[in-house]
Design a protein around this motif. Sequence first.
Motif: not given
Length: 268
Positions: A96-102
């Motif tokens: 997920h884009s949020q996980a990649l960013a995190q």
Amino acid sequence: MIAVTLGPTGTYSHRASRAVADEIEFRQSVTEIVAAVASGEYDRGIVPVENSIEGSVTESLDAVAEYDVAVVKEIVTPIRHALLAQRPEVETVASHSQALAQCRSYLESEYPDASLEAVTSTARGVERAREDPTVAGIGHPGNAGDDLEVLAADIQDQTSNATRFFVLAPVEERSEAGGKTSLIVYPDANYPGLLLELLEPFAERDINLTRVESRPSGERLGDYVFHIDVAAGLYEERTRNAIADLESIAELGWVRRLGSYDTEHVVE
């Protein structure tokens, strides 16, 4: 009770949902989940609303503003990201884009040449890793198995990483009991000092604001909807009086009470 959340099996949303219902079904978007609860198709819906690293999940904010639902609980769960793959040599990292960013710092340091692929959920990223040996997924370490190994654990940039989820119910189940309240305000106006006016009724009554965020209304450029969380219940007279003042200020628009609720911490 049947709950609906982001799928497939193994997402962080799924793990949070197990604290709410034994029977869980899945949708591929937050908007679908909120719409399904608003229509009465499901008893409960669980959607991520805020992460301690990446901030608010804007799709969730927009969906609860679009559909009339109640927030009956919030769940806070720590996020433990792991890199899962069939082998150490990978060309793509999917999640997920949020996980990649995190996990940005870890990925830049350890996999600078890998391409990043944003998918609908962390569990879908893990599925991609199962399907393709050149792909690694970012997700909960519990998603590993005979076909996937944990290449690295706790790869999130901040060890305090946590996500807050809303537990949604049909609007008729809205409660006035609970230690927190969520509101959505559309003033349908724009003038100097408007935001200050919207917040003053709470400050004057010593009500702590735990979150204030603006989202585009979609009506016109520069026009906003405000999401406000306060550390007080709708059952309290001070909260009711503050909202009455808010409604006077936003008389050209509207104020929606999502409900009062308590917090449950879920550790998996």
